[in-house]
Scaffold this active site. Sequence first.
Site, PDB file in Angstrom:
ATOM      1  N   LYS A 212     -36.817  -6.727 -71.543  1.00 58.12           N
ATOM      2  CA  LYS A 212     -36.952  -6.968 -70.096  1.00 58.12           C
ATOM      3  C   LYS A 212     -38.415  -7.221 -69.748  1.00 58.12           C
ATOM      4  CE  LYS A 212     -35.744  -4.566 -65.719  1.00 58.12           C
ATOM      5  NZ  LYS A 212     -36.954  -3.985 -65.158  1.00 58.12           N
ATOM      6  N   SER A 234     -37.898 -11.288 -65.652  1.00 59.24           N
ATOM      7  CA  SER A 234     -38.255 -10.272 -64.645  1.00 59.24           C
ATOM      8  C   SER A 234     -39.763 -10.112 -64.588  1.00 59.24           C
ATOM      9  CB  SER A 234     -37.614  -8.934 -65.050  1.00 59.24           C
ATOM     10  OG  SER A 234     -38.019  -7.883 -64.191  1.00 59.24           O
ATOM     11  N   HIS A 236     -40.630  -7.237 -63.029  1.00 60.01           N
ATOM     12  CA  HIS A 236     -40.525  -5.818 -62.672  1.00 60.01           C
ATOM     13  C   HIS A 236     -40.544  -5.642 -61.149  1.00 60.01           C
ATOM     14  CE1 HIS A 236     -40.728  -2.043 -65.178  1.00 60.01           C
ATOM     15  NE2 HIS A 236     -40.834  -1.495 -63.975  1.00 60.01           N
ATOM     16  N   ARG A 239     -44.105  -5.328 -59.659  1.00 58.15           N
ATOM     17  CA  ARG A 239     -44.821  -4.045 -59.688  1.00 58.15           C
ATOM     18  C   ARG A 239     -45.869  -3.927 -60.794  1.00 58.15           C
ATOM     19  NH1 ARG A 239     -42.404  -0.098 -56.798  1.00 58.15           N
ATOM     20  NH2 ARG A 239     -42.576   1.616 -58.277  1.00 58.15           N
ATOM     21  N   ASP A 267     -33.784 -10.740 -62.679  1.00 55.86           N
ATOM     22  CA  ASP A 267     -33.830  -9.958 -61.445  1.00 55.86           C
ATOM     23  C   ASP A 267     -35.042 -10.353 -60.632  1.00 55.86           C
ATOM     24  OD1 ASP A 267     -36.124  -8.510 -62.312  1.00 55.86           O
ATOM     25  OD2 ASP A 267     -34.954  -6.791 -62.980  1.00 55.86           O
ATOM     26  N   GLY A 268     -35.078  -9.835 -59.404  1.00 55.71           N
ATOM     27  CA  GLY A 268     -36.211 -10.098 -58.523  1.00 55.71           C
ATOM     28  C   GLY A 268     -35.779 -10.741 -57.216  1.00 55.71           C
ATOM     29  N   GLY A 269     -35.718  -9.938 -56.155  1.00 50.16           N
ATOM     30  CA  GLY A 269     -35.451 -10.480 -54.818  1.00 50.16           C
ATOM     31  C   GLY A 269     -34.009 -10.825 -54.527  1.00 50.16           C
ATOM     32  N   GLY A 290     -32.306  -4.483 -58.062  1.00 50.21           N
ATOM     33  CA  GLY A 290     -33.020  -3.213 -58.130  1.00 50.21           C
ATOM     34  C   GLY A 290     -32.983  -2.418 -56.841  1.00 50.21           C
ATOM     35  N   ARG A 291     -33.908  -2.720 -55.938  1.00 50.69           N
ATOM     36  CA  ARG A 291     -34.113  -1.876 -54.752  1.00 50.69           C
ATOM     37  C   ARG A 291     -32.828  -1.616 -53.949  1.00 50.69           C
ATOM     38  NH1 ARG A 291     -38.696  -4.986 -55.728  1.00 50.69           N
ATOM     39  NH2 ARG A 291     -40.663  -3.858 -55.786  1.00 50.69           N
TER      40      ARG A 291
HETATM   41  C1  LIG Z   1     -39.071   2.223 -57.470  1.00 49.92           C
HETATM   42  C2  LIG Z   1     -38.788   1.350 -58.648  1.00 49.92           C
HETATM   43  C3  LIG Z   1     -38.632   1.951 -59.907  1.00 49.92           C
HETATM   44  C4  LIG Z   1     -38.358   1.148 -61.029  1.00 49.92           C
HETATM   45  N1  LIG Z   1     -38.154   1.756 -62.246  1.00 49.92           N
HETATM   46  C5  LIG Z   1     -37.884   0.987 -63.332  1.00 49.92           C
HETATM   47  C6  LIG Z   1     -37.613   1.581 -64.605  1.00 49.92           C
HETATM   48  O1  LIG Z   1     -37.585   2.796 -64.771  1.00 49.92           O
HETATM   49  N2  LIG Z   1     -37.367   0.740 -65.660  1.00 49.92           N
HETATM   50  C7  LIG Z   1     -37.372  -0.616 -65.518  1.00 49.92           C
HETATM   51  O2  LIG Z   1     -37.146  -1.339 -66.490  1.00 49.92           O
HETATM   52  N3  LIG Z   1     -37.609  -1.191 -64.319  1.00 49.92           N
HETATM   53  C8  LIG Z   1     -37.845  -0.441 -63.234  1.00 49.92           C
HETATM   54  N4  LIG Z   1     -38.033  -1.038 -62.011  1.00 49.92           N
HETATM   55  C9  LIG Z   1     -37.887  -2.505 -61.891  1.00 49.92           C
HETATM   56  C10 LIG Z   1     -36.418  -2.893 -61.655  1.00 49.92           C
HETATM   57  O3  LIG Z   1     -35.630  -2.629 -62.781  1.00 49.92           O
HETATM   58  C11 LIG Z   1     -36.262  -4.393 -61.339  1.00 49.92           C
HETATM   59  O4  LIG Z   1     -36.885  -5.158 -62.340  1.00 49.92           O
HETATM   60  C12 LIG Z   1     -36.799  -4.801 -59.967  1.00 49.92           C
HETATM   61  O5  LIG Z   1     -36.623  -3.771 -59.036  1.00 49.92           O
HETATM   62  C13 LIG Z   1     -36.077  -6.068 -59.514  1.00 49.92           C
HETATM   63  O6  LIG Z   1     -36.490  -6.495 -58.267  1.00 49.92           O
HETATM   64  P1  LIG Z   1     -35.690  -6.162 -56.899  1.00 49.92           P
HETATM   65  O7  LIG Z   1     -35.950  -4.723 -56.606  1.00 49.92           O
HETATM   66  O8  LIG Z   1     -36.343  -7.078 -55.929  1.00 49.92           O
HETATM   67  O9  LIG Z   1     -34.236  -6.446 -57.129  1.00 49.92           O
HETATM   68  C14 LIG Z   1     -38.275  -0.262 -60.878  1.00 49.92           C
HETATM   69  C15 LIG Z   1     -38.415  -0.832 -59.610  1.00 49.92           C
HETATM   70  C16 LIG Z   1     -38.648  -0.049 -58.514  1.00 49.92           C
HETATM   71  C17 LIG Z   1     -38.763  -0.692 -57.156  1.00 49.92           C
END
Ligand SMILES: Cc1cc2nc3c(=O)[nH]c(=O)nc-3n(C[C@H](O)[C@H](O)[C@H](O)COP(=O)(O)O)c2cc1C
Length: 338
Positions: A212, A234, A236, A239, A267-269, A290-291
């Site tokens: 990922k 992705s 992330h 982040r 993923d993403g948005g 995700g969120r």
């Molecule tokens: C608060 C938070 C914690 C996250 N923790 C992880 C994690 O533990 N492992 C991981 O692979 N991605 C983590 N992510 C990233 C998500 O898996 C994902 O890639 C991302 O949230 C996708 O975007 P979206 O929130 O706009 O859908 C985290 C994202 C957020 C916002």
Amino acid sequence: MNLKEVSQKAKELMMPQCRMCPECNGVACRGEVPGMGGKGTGSSFMNNYSELKKITLNMRSIHDVKEPDTSAEFFGVRMPIPVFPAPVTGVAINMGNKMTEREYITGLIEGSRNSGIIPMVGDSAFKSFIEENIAALKEKKVRGIVFIKPWDNSELLSRIELAMESDPIAIGVDIDSCGLDTLKMHGHRVDPKTLEDLKEIKAALKVPFIIKGIMTPCEALLAIQAGADAIVVSNHGGRVLDSTPATCSVLSTIAEVAKGKAVIFVDGGVRSGVDVFKMLALGADGVLIGRPFAQYAIGGGAEGVSLYADKLRSELRGAMLLTGSKDIGSIEESSINY
Ligand SMILES: Cc1cc2nc3c(=O)[nH]c(=O)nc-3n(C[C@H](O)[C@H](O)[C@H](O)COP(=O)(O)O)c2cc1C
């Protein structure tokens, strides 16, 4: 309970770290990592959302598709929609700290099970979080997908052993977490992985391997060379690095080189079933969200997760019907404008 009530409850429980904005677009929370935002100016998170919104659908209503089939199969498991809750970890660090990690992840896991989708769980600065995630999967007897941080390989391999206790469908590594400030803030070092490191992980695994954090065709090919069974396009959720393009903007060029060689997730948005449709049209096999799943799990537990999954399915079905796409495999690039 309806989704509006779930959102209201989520806001109470997640403030000040999440304001439950009408549009979850990364604007209000920009720069808030830890928290729910994107890193730095927040542009990577905001790009994910705004670029996906710009894509439009080509409407068609002269065809013979009456009951589109929204289901898809991954790693031998058929799901009603090709959507997974992305791994989102850290209630205490990122999500308001008003419930335990175990309470949050149990709602996410139960809601996923009730909706027939596979939950993904993650790893964090505190080892107790992955331990709770794995314990909850075991307790609920749900086969999920466990994502582990890119620790040095000896620690990573020991966490894989731990994760295997939950009989996971697959194991992933979010390699882009080498850019995650929350790990550094808690004194942990994570580095980029070499091809050899990734090959060593693949060799140790008895279940499919997901990498990922892929944002270029070249990295996709390296992941495949390392033995990845699936990749997640992705950043992330914006982040780990400021100023990256939207995932939807890089997806089709990655799909061109990776299609058929590895399962392509993105993923993403992604917020709606129409957004899911757009990602599938760009070449994804499956989509992570995700969120929103995390917010609805916090605000409504299992019921919140299932209400959202139902909404996604209905919106995806509507998009397939009005583009003449009879099943997931029939969703074509020509159905969108980008
Ligand atoms: C608060 C938070 C914690 C996250 N923790 C992880 C994690 O533990 N492992 C991981 O692979 N991605 C983590 N992510 C990233 C998500 O898996 C994902 O890639 C991302 O949230 C996708 O975007 P979206 O929130 O706009 O859908 C985290 C994202 C957020 C916002």
